[in-house]
Structures are given as structure tokens and as C-alpha cells.
Write an enzyme that holds these catalytic residues in place. Sequence first.
Site, PDB file in Angstrom:
ATOM      1  N   GLU A 169       1.586  -7.599  -2.305  1.00  0.00           N
ATOM      2  CA  GLU A 169       1.407  -8.318  -3.565  1.00  0.00           C
ATOM      3  C   GLU A 169       2.680  -8.941  -4.128  1.00  0.00           C
ATOM      4  OE1 GLU A 169      -0.648  -5.766  -6.328  1.00  0.00           O
ATOM      5  OE2 GLU A 169      -2.491  -5.838  -5.167  1.00  0.00           O
ATOM      6  N   GLU A 196      -6.869  -3.616   0.067  1.00  0.00           N
ATOM      7  CA  GLU A 196      -7.138  -2.781  -1.104  1.00  0.00           C
ATOM      8  C   GLU A 196      -8.380  -3.283  -1.815  1.00  0.00           C
ATOM      9  OE1 GLU A 196      -3.997  -2.327  -4.014  1.00  0.00           O
ATOM     10  OE2 GLU A 196      -2.495  -2.045  -2.448  1.00  0.00           O
TER      11      GLU A 196
HETATM   12  C1  FCB Z   1      -2.516  -2.925  -6.765  1.00  0.00           C
HETATM   13  C2  FCB Z   1      -1.373  -2.179  -6.114  1.00  0.00           C
HETATM   14  C3  FCB Z   1      -1.667  -0.743  -5.804  1.00  0.00           C
HETATM   15  C4  FCB Z   1      -2.523  -0.086  -6.870  1.00  0.00           C
HETATM   16  C5  FCB Z   1      -3.715  -0.934  -7.217  1.00  0.00           C
HETATM   17  C6  FCB Z   1      -4.627  -0.329  -8.238  1.00  0.00           C
HETATM   18  O1  FCB Z   1      -2.017  -3.987  -7.512  1.00  0.00           O
HETATM   19  O2  FCB Z   1      -1.015  -2.805  -4.904  1.00  0.00           O
HETATM   20  O3  FCB Z   1      -0.442  -0.093  -5.602  1.00  0.00           O
HETATM   21  O4  FCB Z   1      -1.767   0.263  -7.959  1.00  0.00           O
HETATM   22  O5  FCB Z   1      -3.287  -2.186  -7.663  1.00  0.00           O
END
Ligand code: FCB
Length: 446
Positions: free
Chosen positions: A166, A353
Site C-alpha cells: 500500500e 487483503e
Molecule cells: C490495510 C493494511 C493492513 C491492515 C488493514 C486493515 O490498510 O495494509 O496492515 O491494517 O488495512
Amino acid sequence: MQRIVFPKNFLWGVATSSYQIEGAWKEDGKGESIWDRFTHIPGKIANGDTGDVACDHYHLYREDVKLLKELGVKTYRLSISWPRVFPEGKGSPNKAGMEFYINLIKLLVDNGIKPAVTLYHWDLPQKLQDIGGWANKAVIDYYEQYAEYVFKELGSMVPIWITHNEPWVVSFEGNWQGVIAPGITDFSTALLVSHNLLVSHGRAVRLYRKMGFKGEIGITLNLVPMYPASQSEEDIEAAKRGDGFYNRWFLDPIFKGAYPSDMLEWYSQRVVVPEITREDLEIINTPIDFLGVNYYSSGHVKAEPGIWPLDAINVPTGRDKTDSGWEINPQGLYDLLVRLHKDYKGIKIMITENGAAFNDIINREGNIEDDCRLDYLYRHFVEAHRAIQDGVNLKGYYVWSFLDNFEWADGYTKRFGLVYVDYATQKRILKRSGRWYREVIKNNGF
Ligand code: FCB
């Protein structure tokens, strides 16, 4: 009900990151990270929480790998703490720190779990922040040296690599909004950081190839599909800017070798834009094996002159929200995947994620019946499956997160895990969502 079956060999996994679970913040020679520094400043984190201990994964990793095995995941995404390996960010490595990762990765491999390793999930060595952090080009060289050492030590055991997690968040939340480490509040710095992060990404990819490894390497972006709040021309334009800010600013240089011209123009009229050379763009444009997508929610954009930096605001749509206050929009995932497939030439995608924070309660039987999280995952899996049916080259899915953990500025107030963590005792309890996910993996569908 219709059965949903995923393609053969679909990579089901869970994800974590070093600072959020490891603890042991100054053990065995580990150096200070910008997160160690930031969390110890009063007022920065909810409840004054820190990652000093977190899930104590540094000491409990054997037990945690057992749990991963019980869950039946095919792959596990983790990150390496740069200051654990290079306490000063550069110079000579800390062998004891590297040992920890060698042991962890060996154990995963022995258990038939594919490690997916992120090189940078936000915990920059503080020593490098002291010389300007990612705004200083020299840090790109140090990152490359760090990557080289880690590839050398782990490259033969790790089949999946992620250069950065990110970069949007690192750049803009860390250096413009200042809500996460290093807590800087300057938009031009954020732009410069975003560019240097991308160059460092390309350099790591080239290095990995040069070293001759057989695995795959990519980058993870947090992508947010942007919808106009109305069909007015102003709102449509504003949504386009939102898309430029969050998505195209990173996707276009990586896949097309150029920053989006509308955004370059927008920024140039307002702030100092970093010097971007042709060589930089070529490096950023180095081919990658997959795109990692982190998806949580969507944006609904209304034009609002005077609101920095896009003359726009995000408006609520009335959808249900998770505990993080993020609107739940499973169809946004479908729209995003299809769009990536179309605009970026059928690139191979992994969802690195996706998941949700909810306020979990342990019931009288000692269980956590987190139907909200199960429902969230169910609905997103359905949309991911639909995207695959429609031709998207999606190969894997990592649920965020394996364990409840330190959620950055929110500290321990937000629980994302499939496994509950009692921070007082470090006891782990598999939640209902985790038990359900185990079945999904076993059946490759539901
Ligand atoms: C993302 C992050 C991860 C976690 C999620 C909820 O932005 O990459 O580390 O905190 O959010």
C-alpha cells in the site's frame, strides 16, 4: 443454493504484517522502527497502545504456524521487519533477526504452507527516517541492499514476493495526513515519497530477476473503486480525480510507464511535483508477475470546490459499515477486478487483503460467533468468484487477518482476525468465521 467452486489450485491464505503481530520490539538486536517511535508519542494511537508486545508472535510463532496448519491455508502472507534485519537500516545485518525469519519460513515450508513475503509493510528503520525517510533518494539504495540480503537468505524457500504494501497509505496517510508513522503533514513530501517508493519497487523487481530466482514478484496496492455521487458532470469529474489519486497514480506508472496526465496537471498547478525522469519511469514499469490488491471499501465522490486536495468529498451511501466505519460494498470488489482486467491487460491478480473489523464477544461457552465477519467474507468471495467466471485472472485470496492485531492508529480497538487474541494471556481462539473459512478452503468453495 448454488454451489460456488473456485478454480483448481486457487491459493487460499491469510495475511499479517511484522509490526502488527511480532512484538519483541527491541529484542535480539532489533533496531527502532518509525512505528516504535510513533506509537511512543502520547496521543498518536488509540488508548496509547503500542506494538511493543502485540501478539507476541516473535516468541509464539511455532504455535501460530500450528494454527495456520489447522486452518488449512495453502499460503501465508507475512512481512519482514527491516530494522530487525538491519537495525540501522543499512550496513551490517543483524544475524539473530534474520534467524527468526529463516526459522519461521522453514517451518511454514515444512508444513506445506507457501510463504508470501512482503519486504516493506511500513516499519522503516528510524535511522533512515532521521535522514529524511522515503523522501530521500538514498533510502532507495538502502532498500535495495536490504532486499538483496533478504533474497539471498530466503529466496530459495519463498515462492511469492511483494515489494511494498500500500504505497498510497505510506505516502499520503504517513506524509500528508500524518495519521500514521512518520506523521509528516506535507503534500509535496507525500508525492515525492510515492515516487521514490515506486522506483524502489522497480529496483527490487529487477534485482530479484537478476539474482535468478524462480518465484514470482509483485506489489500490493490498496485500490478503491470510485463512483460519482450523481450523474452531474462535476461529480463524474470529481470521481475521476478520486480514481487518479488512489488508483491510477500507482497503477499507470507500474503498468503503462507513465503517471496519469490529468493528475500530473492537477498537482503541478497546486504543489511541488517531484522530478520524474524517463529512467525512473522505465524502472517503475519493469514487468511484474502479479498485482496484489487490498480491497476493503469503495468511494462515492461529490464535487466540493475548496476541499483539498481534489475539490471533492466522499459521501455516505447508507450501506452497512464495519467497525472501522468502512462501508461494506462487495460489488465494489467485482467492479474493481473487472476494471483492472480490462485496463491493465489481463494482469494476474491476487487479493492480498480483504476482511473486516467487528466487535467480537466471547460467549458463555468461550466461543466467538462472528456472523458479521463470516457474512462479509461470504459476500466478497461470491463477487470474487463472479469476476473469475467473467474472465478475471484471479489466482489467490488472503483474508486480513490471521490474528487480531495492532491496527495502526486504532491500536487494539479493531479486531480483524479469524483467530481471536486475548492480549492479556496471549490465548488464541478460532472464531466462527475461521471455522467456516477452514471449510471453504477444504472444499475449495461453499
Ligand atoms: C490495510 C493494511 C493492513 C491492515 C488493514 C486493515 O490498510 O495494509 O496492515 O491494517 O488495512
